[in-house]
Design a protein around this motif. Structure first.
Motif, PDB file in Angstrom:
ATOM      1  N   HIS A  47      46.919  69.539  -5.728  1.00 26.92           N
ATOM      2  CA  HIS A  47      45.470  69.797  -5.683  1.00 26.92           C
ATOM      3  C   HIS A  47      44.681  68.719  -4.932  1.00 26.92           C
ATOM      4  CE1 HIS A  47      46.331  72.933  -8.412  1.00 26.92           C
ATOM      5  NE2 HIS A  47      46.495  72.155  -9.468  1.00 26.92           N
ATOM      6  N   LEU A  48      45.342  67.751  -4.336  1.00 28.91           N
ATOM      7  CA  LEU A  48      44.591  66.720  -3.622  1.00 28.91           C
ATOM      8  C   LEU A  48      44.608  67.024  -2.128  1.00 28.91           C
ATOM      9  CD1 LEU A  48      45.758  63.387  -5.290  1.00 28.91           C
ATOM     10  CD2 LEU A  48      43.981  64.986  -5.994  1.00 28.91           C
ATOM     11  N   ASP A  49      43.515  66.676  -1.436  1.00 28.76           N
ATOM     12  CA  ASP A  49      43.564  66.826   0.013  1.00 28.76           C
ATOM     13  C   ASP A  49      44.364  65.655   0.585  1.00 28.76           C
ATOM     14  OD1 ASP A  49      41.928  64.601   0.549  1.00 28.76           O
ATOM     15  OD2 ASP A  49      40.125  65.808   0.323  1.00 28.76           O
ATOM     16  N   VAL A  50      44.678  65.739   1.867  1.00 26.74           N
ATOM     17  CA  VAL A  50      45.648  64.811   2.444  1.00 26.74           C
ATOM     18  C   VAL A  50      45.152  63.371   2.374  1.00 26.74           C
ATOM     19  CG1 VAL A  50      44.854  65.112   4.816  1.00 26.74           C
ATOM     20  CG2 VAL A  50      47.238  64.476   4.371  1.00 26.74           C
ATOM     21  N   HIS A  51      43.838  63.178   2.448  1.00 27.09           N
ATOM     22  CA  HIS A  51      43.289  61.828   2.349  1.00 27.09           C
ATOM     23  C   HIS A  51      43.634  61.200   1.006  1.00 27.09           C
ATOM     24  CE1 HIS A  51      40.237  58.604   2.618  1.00 27.09           C
ATOM     25  NE2 HIS A  51      40.133  58.823   1.325  1.00 27.09           N
TER      26      HIS A  51
END
Lengths: 366, 280
Positions: free
Chosen positions: B177-181
């Motif tokens: 659920h996390l974006d790549v950043h």
């Protein structure tokens, strides 16, 4: 600690970029403390006011000045002194203590089920206690023996504990917070129906007794009753405060609590035992009283702006006491000389709070 | 990257461990030695038993056979309190809270270190502040936890685990659920904890390129066993990964994460989307 500090130092140099994006709703720490103290002071002031109002008002109005002098110099020969010491004071003590207990029992059940709508009345726990108490009354009194207040507390405890265990057993099979409540309400109906059937077989005098009691009322509380309930409530209160630490961790859910070292099994047993004991105490003396267990903890959490147990516990107890004292005052005086059932009054004021809470929750979810 | 050295004894060890639910064994014969400063990653298809292994290592599930030793002691014989002082867990499920600030949530990490009433001393407060600064959530300390984004929540939960001051951190798919950043940021933090604070990290990851970048040792879970284990260099060769996930050779590059779709599918897709998608 030194090392941690240094690492934090060099880690903050990169990654600053995303900081502060959630600045909305920031509440600095000391204003939070001030708020807690203010709310607590306010609640205690309300408690004092509610006690005084309960002592003054009634079929025999007593002026505030007389209340103070009658308190300082107990004189049962005087009418004021007699009404104060024999009727109103024990009733005030009972209403305050049991109101607090009921609110706390609600809070414990909410923690246990992780469900803010849980409470001893709505989950059928009070009705279960009532059933066992009614059974004991009908059987024992019917056989010609007498029942002491202590026996009633015991019977009530057995009833509430059994009902809680049934709710827990069933709750494992249903999904969702709403289903749990439906289950509790159904269980309450079953226990209520069983009580009604018992009453059918009771002799006339017992029925009158039972009916008064089962409507929920603090009327006729004696100092003896107060002497029985005080140690039970005090014990449960101290034990609840000792559970503050694990209950705080339990707020994040069972798995997270377990991961920081909470002994889950012991905590669950303690929560069930204590909530049953508190709810039992109330039901034994006043019959089932509705909605206090849900409405009061909810309002207190909102007022305090936190769910931290050590902050919420004392305020919930005092809040429950205030709520029940005011409701009892209304029950006594609204339709004087007839007394309205206490549970009816608490429902009139408590149910809208619960409805507002559900609507607010719905809005937040959208 | 510090690779596990033989000189320091393992903090977490398993011997012939068998994990599973009820009476159904899911993964057998797990022999793992986790040293301070080491990052070990479990990879494998869904349902292979990665989470089950992690739950067993974290003491949330009893082993079906074999042993788990935390600092030389059998995990099952430690009290929850003793275990929590040495081992912290970051779960996939994020807690839903009501009226708790981020600092309230992080504070719970001090649970195994405080007394009966959970009173925080200056050292506890310092640990809380330091761990929240480390994961960049100190500025969010007074914000209600339920208002945070997924990425922020995950960092708060990591701060909670760090301020527990454990020797071992167990994480179950921390990048989901996390974006790549945030994914890269989170792995940087874990690498930092291992290198600078000598914490041992064991986790399950779905993103293979991330696992390649962060791990010292990779375990491939498949078919009820640890099918393969080795350094990222050894594991992330195309044949191993293709075998692990049942991929057609040449359709996936584990190092870059590059995907090549089957020709027929590609044509169909082109037909739908049009020529503008040429470069994809």
């Amino acid at each position: 600690m030194d090392l941690t500090g240094r690492i934090a130092e060099d880690m903050t140099s990169h990654g600053r970029r995303r900081l502060g994006e959630g600045d909305v709703g920031v509440r600095p720490r000391d204003t939070r403390h001030r708020r807690w103290v203010l709310v607590m002071v306010g609640l205690v002031a309300l408690l004092v006011a509610a006690v005084v109002a309960n002592l003054c008002m009634g079929s025999l109005p007593i002026p505030v000045g007389e209340v103070l002098s009658a308190l300082l110099a107990p004189d049962r020969a005087h009418t004021y002194g007699q009404v104060m010491w024999d009727i109103r004071l024990p009733r005030v003590a009972a209403a305050g203590m049991l109101g607090g207990s009921l609110a706390l029992a609600g809070l414990l059940l909410q923690t246990f089920f992780g469900n803010p709508i849980a409470g001893p009345y709505i989950l059928g726990v009070s009705s279960g206690a009532k059933l066992v108490v009614a059974a004991v009354m009908v059987l024992v009194v019917g056989a010609g023996s007498t029942v002491s207040s202590f026996d009633l507390v015991l019977a009530s405890f057995v009833g509430s504990l059994c009902t809680t265990l049934v709710v827990i057993a069933l709750s494992g099979r249903v999904r969702g917070a709403g289903m749990l409540i439906v289950l509790g309400v159904m269980l309450g109906y079953v226990c209520g129906a069983a009580t009604d059937m018992l009453v059918t077989f009771a002799s006339d005098a017992n029925i009158v007794n039972l009916r008064n009691w089962s409507m929920g009322s603090f009327s006729g509380t004696s100092w003896h009753d107060v002497a029985v309930m005080t140690p039970v409530v005090a014990l449960a209160l101290v034990a609840t405060c000792l559970l503050a630490k694990p209950m705080g961790a339990y707020l994040l859910g069972e798995r997270h609590a377990q991961s920081v070292g909470v002994n889950i099994r012991a905590l669950r047993v303690a929560l069930v035992g204590l909530s049953s004991l508190l709810a039992a105490c109330v039901t034994a003396f006043a019959g089932p009283v509705s909605f206090v267990g849900i409405a009061v903890p909810h309002v207190v959490r909102r007022l305090m702006g936190t769910s931290r147990p050590l902050v919420v516990f004392p305020a919930t107890f005092v809040g429950g006491a205030v709520f029940c004292l005011l409701c009892d005052l209304i029950a006594r005086t609204a339709c004087a000389p007839t007394e309205v059932s206490l549970s009816a009054v608490t429902a009139i004021f408590g149910a809208p709070v619960v409805v507002a809470m559900l609507l607010g929750r719905q809005r937040e979810a959208m | 990257m510090a690779h596990g050295n033989a000189a320091t004894p393992a903090v977490l060890m398993t011997h012939d461990l068998c994990v599973g639910y009820g009476d159904k064994p899911l993964v057998r014969g797990i022999d793992l030695a986790l040293h301070p400063g080491e990052v070990v990653t479990l990879i494998g298809p869904n349902g292979a038993g990665k989470s089950t292994i992690l739950k067993t290592l974290a003491g949330q599930l009893a082993p079906m056979a074999g042993t788990v030793l935390l600092l030389g002691r059998a995990l099952g014989q430690m009290s929850p309190h003793e275990r929590a002082r040495e081992l912290a867990v970051v779960l996939t499920e994020r807690p839903t809270t009501e009226l708790l600030t981020c600092r309230d949530v992080v504070e719970l990490g001090r649970y195994p270190h405080t007394g009966r009433m959970g009173r925080l001393g200056p050292a506890d407060r310092e640990a809380i502040r330091a761990s929240m600064e480390l994961t960049h959530v100190w500025d969010l300390r007074d914000v209600d936890f339920s208002r945070l984004s997924d990425g922020q929540r995950q960092r708060v939960m990591l701060a909670r685990a760090i301020c527990q001051e454990p020797r071992v951190i167990v994480l179950d798919e921390p990048t989901t659920h996390l974006d790549v950043h945030y994914q890269i940021e989170l792995l940087n933090m874990l690498r930092h904890l291992a290198d600078a604070r000598r914490m041992a990290v064991v986790m399950a990851l779905h993103e293979l390129p991330l696992a390649h970048a962060v791990s010292d040792l990779v375990l491939c879970v498949r078919g009820g066993a640890i099918a393969f284990e080795g350094t990222p260099g050894e594991v992330f060769s195309s044949p191993t990964i293709d075998g692990l996930f049942d991929l057609e050779p040449g359709t996936f590059d584990p190092l870059t994460g590059g995907v090549r779709l089957a020709p027929l599918l590609r044509e169909e897709r082109m037909g739908h989307v049009g020529a503008a998608d040429e470069e994809a």
